[in-house]
Design a protein around this motif. Structure first.
Motif, mmCIF file in Angstrom:
data_model
loop_
_atom_site.group_PDB
_atom_site.id
_atom_site.type_symbol
_atom_site.label_atom_id
_atom_site.label_comp_id
_atom_site.label_asym_id
_atom_site.label_seq_id
_atom_site.Cartn_x
_atom_site.Cartn_y
_atom_site.Cartn_z
ATOM 1 N N ARG A 96 1.041 -1.223 -0.161
ATOM 2 C CA ARG A 96 0.398 0.015 -0.664
ATOM 3 C C ARG A 96 0.915 1.015 -0.076
ATOM 4 N NH1 ARG A 96 -5.513 -0.338 3.158
ATOM 5 N NH2 ARG A 96 -5.934 1.451 1.089
ATOM 6 N N TRP A 97 0.458 2.352 -0.799
ATOM 7 C CA TRP A 97 1.065 3.574 -0.749
ATOM 8 C C TRP A 97 0.332 4.661 0.756
ATOM 9 C CZ3 TRP A 97 1.027 5.859 -6.368
ATOM 10 C CH2 TRP A 97 2.397 4.426 -6.940
ATOM 11 N N GLN A 101 2.735 9.288 -1.300
ATOM 12 C CA GLN A 101 3.185 8.629 -1.914
ATOM 13 C C GLN A 101 2.363 8.768 -3.155
ATOM 14 O OE1 GLN A 101 4.117 4.839 -0.657
ATOM 15 N NE2 GLN A 101 5.778 4.601 -2.359
ATOM 16 N N HIS A 102 1.241 9.033 -2.502
ATOM 17 C CA HIS A 102 -0.732 8.744 -3.436
ATOM 18 C C HIS A 102 -0.230 10.998 -3.764
ATOM 19 C CE1 HIS A 102 -2.939 5.636 -3.533
ATOM 20 N NE2 HIS A 102 -2.497 5.820 -1.839
ATOM 21 N N ALA A 105 2.219 11.361 -7.444
ATOM 22 C CA ALA A 105 1.617 10.399 -8.354
ATOM 23 C C ALA A 105 0.001 11.629 -8.792
ATOM 24 C CB ALA A 105 0.901 9.390 -8.167
ATOM 25 N N ALA A 106 -0.374 11.949 -7.419
ATOM 26 C CA ALA A 106 -1.513 13.220 -8.171
ATOM 27 C C ALA A 106 -0.945 14.310 -8.648
ATOM 28 C CB ALA A 106 -2.484 13.547 -6.946
ATOM 29 N N THR A 142 -0.653 4.489 -12.921
ATOM 30 C CA THR A 142 -1.332 3.663 -12.970
ATOM 31 C C THR A 142 -0.961 2.004 -13.682
ATOM 32 O OG1 THR A 142 -3.334 4.424 -12.197
ATOM 33 C CG2 THR A 142 -3.160 2.182 -12.077
ATOM 34 N N MET A 145 1.395 1.311 -11.160
ATOM 35 C CA MET A 145 1.350 0.362 -10.494
ATOM 36 C C MET A 145 1.695 -0.365 -9.956
ATOM 37 S SD MET A 145 -1.156 4.354 -8.628
ATOM 38 C CE MET A 145 -1.625 3.373 -6.848
ATOM 39 N N GLU A 152 -3.709 0.273 -4.187
ATOM 40 C CA GLU A 152 -4.528 1.540 -5.145
ATOM 41 C C GLU A 152 -4.899 1.643 -6.694
ATOM 42 O OE1 GLU A 152 -3.588 1.722 -0.219
ATOM 43 O OE2 GLU A 152 -2.747 1.599 -2.127
ATOM 44 N N ASN A 153 -4.057 0.787 -7.187
ATOM 45 C CA ASN A 153 -3.887 0.960 -8.295
ATOM 46 C C ASN A 153 -5.009 0.448 -8.686
ATOM 47 O OD1 ASN A 153 -4.459 -2.095 -10.838
ATOM 48 N ND2 ASN A 153 -3.694 -2.193 -8.598
ATOM 49 N N TYR A 156 -7.644 3.456 -8.751
ATOM 50 C CA TYR A 156 -6.517 5.041 -9.322
ATOM 51 C C TYR A 156 -7.165 4.290 -11.086
ATOM 52 C CZ TYR A 156 -3.819 7.342 -6.996
ATOM 53 O OH TYR A 156 -2.442 7.484 -6.307
#
Length: 203
Positions: A96-97, A101-102, A105-106, A142, A145, A152-153, A156
């Motif tokens: 898990r991120w 990290q999220h 990515a965002a 994604t 990921m 969580e991919n 996404y």
């Protein structure tokens, strides 16, 4: 409604055998990925290889280039799932991120979307340059990921596939929109399956 149905039937009749094969391997990729089966990367490689050729033949250069990326990432994904764990004797576990990290990515996706969307809007006749860019860069991040088995991919993918359904429907690409709808459903299944597997890893 009748016009939409007629368009779908016409699109189906115009679909080539190679498109059908690519679609089948695309579904196989997701079903195998849900089961954490490394064979998913073989299916993904065949799927994206066909699509890269089809898009290039249709002069869709950016879409072709994206699928070349998918080809390369399929090779890495296979290696990472089999050998990417710090414990050399074990397959890569689901991870898990954390929030930072999220956020990275965002910010990356939004930043690249603004850059490429602006370039497309200024230099091409793209109908929806920013949405097109958003789904493209979202897919790039994604897919990475997935190669690292980030749980969580699947969330996404639910977001980007939802946007892709709208994008393709607006472009009257109804069969591809249907494909994205199937992918969306499988992403929901993937989330619950991987979440269960992740919880079992902790026990």
């Amino acid at each position: 409604m009748n016009e939409t149905l007629s368009a779908i039937i016409s699109a189906a009749q115009a679909t080539s055998v190679w498109e059908v094969i690519a679609f089948a391997f695309g579904i196989a990729y997701l079903l195998l990925a849900i089961r954490q089966n490394p064979l998913c990367w073989y299916a993904g490689f065949i799927n994206t290889g066909i699509l890269a050729w089809l898009f290039w033949d249709a002069s869709l250069v950016m879409e072709s280039a994206l699928n070349v990326y998918y080809l390369l990432i399929a090779i890495y994904g296979w290696w990472a799932w089999r050998h990417g764990n710090s414990e050399a004797t074990q397959d890569l576990p689901i991870q898990r991120w954390r929030l930072p990290q999220h956020l990275i990515a965002a910010v990356t996706i939004v930043g690249l979307t603004l850059i490429s969307g602006s370039l497309l809007a200024a230099n091409t006749e793209a109908a929806v340059p920013f949405l097109d860019s958003f789904t493209t860069w979202g897919a790039v991040i994604t897919t990475w990921m997935v190669t690292r088995k980030v749980l969580e991919n699947w969330l996404y993918w639910q977001l980007f596939n939802s946007c892709a359904i709208f994008l393709y429907w607006q472009a009257e690409l109804y069969l591809i929109a249907l494909q994205m709808a199937i992918y969306l459903g499988l992403a929901v299944v993937g989330w619950f399956k991987w979440k269960k597997d992740y919880e079992q890893q902790l026990n």
